[in-house]
Design a protein around this motif. Structure first.
Motif, PDB file in Angstrom:
ATOM      1  N   LEU A  43       0.707  -1.186   0.089  1.00  0.00           N
ATOM      2  CA  LEU A  43       0.022  -0.042  -0.156  1.00  0.00           C
ATOM      3  C   LEU A  43       0.746   1.201   0.026  1.00  0.00           C
ATOM      4  O   LEU A  43       0.531   2.418  -0.813  1.00  0.00           O
ATOM      5  CB  LEU A  43      -0.874  -0.112   1.244  1.00  0.00           C
ATOM      6  N   CYS A  48      -1.922   2.697  -3.148  1.00  0.00           N
ATOM      7  CA  CYS A  48      -3.323   2.513  -3.436  1.00  0.00           C
ATOM      8  C   CYS A  48      -4.256   2.753  -2.166  1.00  0.00           C
ATOM      9  O   CYS A  48      -3.690   2.989  -1.023  1.00  0.00           O
ATOM     10  CB  CYS A  48      -3.542   0.903  -3.779  1.00  0.00           C
ATOM     11  N   GLN A  49      -5.501   2.531  -2.215  1.00  0.00           N
ATOM     12  CA  GLN A  49      -6.312   2.596  -1.047  1.00  0.00           C
ATOM     13  C   GLN A  49      -6.669   1.175  -0.375  1.00  0.00           C
ATOM     14  O   GLN A  49      -6.182   0.037  -0.943  1.00  0.00           O
ATOM     15  CB  GLN A  49      -7.912   2.915  -1.307  1.00  0.00           C
ATOM     16  N   TRP A  50      -6.971   1.275   0.911  1.00  0.00           N
ATOM     17  CA  TRP A  50      -7.042   0.156   1.696  1.00  0.00           C
ATOM     18  C   TRP A  50      -7.827  -1.101   1.122  1.00  0.00           C
ATOM     19  O   TRP A  50      -7.615  -2.087   0.937  1.00  0.00           O
ATOM     20  CB  TRP A  50      -7.445   0.198   3.236  1.00  0.00           C
ATOM     21  N   ARG A  51      -9.027  -0.451   0.389  1.00  0.00           N
ATOM     22  CA  ARG A  51      -9.987  -1.516  -0.262  1.00  0.00           C
ATOM     23  C   ARG A  51      -9.568  -2.112  -1.356  1.00  0.00           C
ATOM     24  O   ARG A  51     -10.114  -2.839  -2.126  1.00  0.00           O
ATOM     25  CB  ARG A  51     -11.505  -0.903  -0.328  1.00  0.00           C
ATOM     26  N   TRP A  60      -8.804  -6.661   3.213  1.00  0.00           N
ATOM     27  CA  TRP A  60      -8.246  -5.193   3.863  1.00  0.00           C
ATOM     28  C   TRP A  60      -8.598  -4.904   5.305  1.00  0.00           C
ATOM     29  O   TRP A  60      -7.834  -4.236   5.848  1.00  0.00           O
ATOM     30  CB  TRP A  60      -8.624  -4.124   2.701  1.00  0.00           C
ATOM     31  N   TYR A  64      -5.976  -3.838   7.769  1.00  0.00           N
ATOM     32  CA  TYR A  64      -6.121  -2.497   8.465  1.00  0.00           C
ATOM     33  C   TYR A  64      -6.251  -2.576  10.081  1.00  0.00           C
ATOM     34  O   TYR A  64      -5.816  -1.955  10.897  1.00  0.00           O
ATOM     35  CB  TYR A  64      -7.479  -1.624   8.240  1.00  0.00           C
ATOM     36  N   SER A 110      -4.685  15.413   1.451  1.00  0.00           N
ATOM     37  CA  SER A 110      -5.795  15.291   0.484  1.00  0.00           C
ATOM     38  C   SER A 110      -7.139  15.736   1.224  1.00  0.00           C
ATOM     39  O   SER A 110      -7.194  16.401   2.243  1.00  0.00           O
ATOM     40  CB  SER A 110      -6.000  13.476   0.397  1.00  0.00           C
ATOM     41  N   THR A 112      -9.398  14.234   2.956  1.00  0.00           N
ATOM     42  CA  THR A 112      -9.778  13.306   4.003  1.00  0.00           C
ATOM     43  C   THR A 112     -10.018  14.102   5.242  1.00  0.00           C
ATOM     44  O   THR A 112     -10.801  13.580   6.042  1.00  0.00           O
ATOM     45  CB  THR A 112      -8.855  12.129   4.264  1.00  0.00           C
ATOM     46  N   ARG A 226       2.552   6.401  -1.669  1.00  0.00           N
ATOM     47  CA  ARG A 226       1.646   6.766  -0.575  1.00  0.00           C
ATOM     48  C   ARG A 226       2.119   8.071   0.448  1.00  0.00           C
ATOM     49  O   ARG A 226       1.235   8.366   0.998  1.00  0.00           O
ATOM     50  CB  ARG A 226       1.263   5.608   0.455  1.00  0.00           C
ATOM     51  N   TYR A 231      -2.358  11.425   2.993  1.00  0.00           N
ATOM     52  CA  TYR A 231      -3.807  10.645   2.774  1.00  0.00           C
ATOM     53  C   TYR A 231      -4.585  10.406   4.219  1.00  0.00           C
ATOM     54  O   TYR A 231      -5.658  10.083   3.998  1.00  0.00           O
ATOM     55  CB  TYR A 231      -3.834   9.939   1.681  1.00  0.00           C
ATOM     56  N   GLU A 232      -3.869  10.720   5.361  1.00  0.00           N
ATOM     57  CA  GLU A 232      -4.274  10.190   6.538  1.00  0.00           C
ATOM     58  C   GLU A 232      -5.111  11.222   7.283  1.00  0.00           C
ATOM     59  O   GLU A 232      -4.823  12.248   7.219  1.00  0.00           O
ATOM     60  CB  GLU A 232      -3.054   9.686   7.452  1.00  0.00           C
TER      61      GLU A 232
END
Length: 255
Positions: A43, A48-51, A60, A64, A110, A112, A226, A231-232
């Motif tokens: 990741l 990429c995203q978790w999903r 995933w 997580y 981002s 988020t 990442r 992105y967090e």
């Protein structure tokens, strides 16, 4: 056991070096925790995203769950602490450094949400990654905060936890943004702050003595997609992401 492997995966020797830190009472047919670590590194490397983790990994939600659990336990932080000492000894140095280099890197965030602000000097709206590294470029602390906060405001919060983990006196190298903290660092930490001046103020880019080491560590982080943007939502999650990437970088330096 996964059939498909990725370049971001841990090698057998790397997993063997850190496996004792992930022992579990439950017996499994394969090393779930190695699979989880490989998924986190995938990741980080791909962004990429978790999903959207490939099906070769654990679900995933499981990945997580362990990531959040290790973040709360400080598992990766403790592992990185032990690993950097091992790397230093393999390179013929003492386990604890006598010099640190501290600096910040501003990165955009981002949509988020979470803590962020505008860094007018770097023209970035987001957060700052505050690193303290030794002369080998290995991290001794990571702190993420709003980009609009000046470096001097967080310098002691970056350095103070290190003081509690070492007995050696240290010289801390930093740029002019930390000027004025010499007395406070001396009084509270009994360390010496050395401000590194640029050799040529008129030139755009310059390789400054000692400070280039922390800049090189920031460049290492640039290889992990990442981390090219934050992105967090939570800053402690951002810090754990940075530590996971630096953990793999440290593992690559083991003989």
């Amino acid at each position: 056991m996964r059939q498909k492997r990725y370049s971001s995966d841990l090698t057998d020797s790397q997993w063997k070096a850190i496996k004792p830190y992930f022992q579990a009472d439950r017996r499994r047919r394969h090393d779930l925790r190695r699979d989880i670590l490989d998924a986190i590194l995938y990741l980080l490397k791909t962004g990429c995203q978790w999903r959207m983790l490939p099906g070769e990994f654990a679900p995933w939600q499981t990945v997580y769950y362990y990531f959040r659990r290790w973040r709360e336990e400080g598992r990766l932080q403790c592992l990185l602490s032990a690993l950097r000492r091992t790397v230093r000894r393999e390179e013929g140095r003492k386990g604890e450094p006598s010099a640190l280099i501290v600096d910040c890197q501003s990165v955009a965030t981002s949509r988020t949400g979470g803590i962020s602000s505008y860094d007018a000097y770097k023209n970035v709206k987001g957060r700052k990654r505050h690193l303290a590294v030794d002369t080998e470029g290995l991290p001794w602390n990571v702190l993420v905060h709003a980009a609009g906060d000046h470096e001097s405001r967080w310098a002691l919060q970056v350095l103070t936890p290190i003081r509690g983990r070492t007995d050696r006196d240290k010289t801390v190298f930093a740029d002019s943004a930390y000027r004025g903290l010499e007395g406070e660092i001396k009084n509270k930490l009994d360390w010496t702050l050395d401000i590194v001046e640029r050799e040529d103020e008129d030139s755009g880019f310059s390789v400054d003595p000692k400070r280039w080491i922390v800049e090189r560590t920031f460049s290492w982080l640039g290889g992990w997609r990442r981390l090219n943007r934050d992105y967090e939502r939570k800053t402690d999650t951002s810090e754990t992401m940075v530590r996971a990437a630096l953990l793999r970088i440290a593992l690559n330096r083991l003989s």
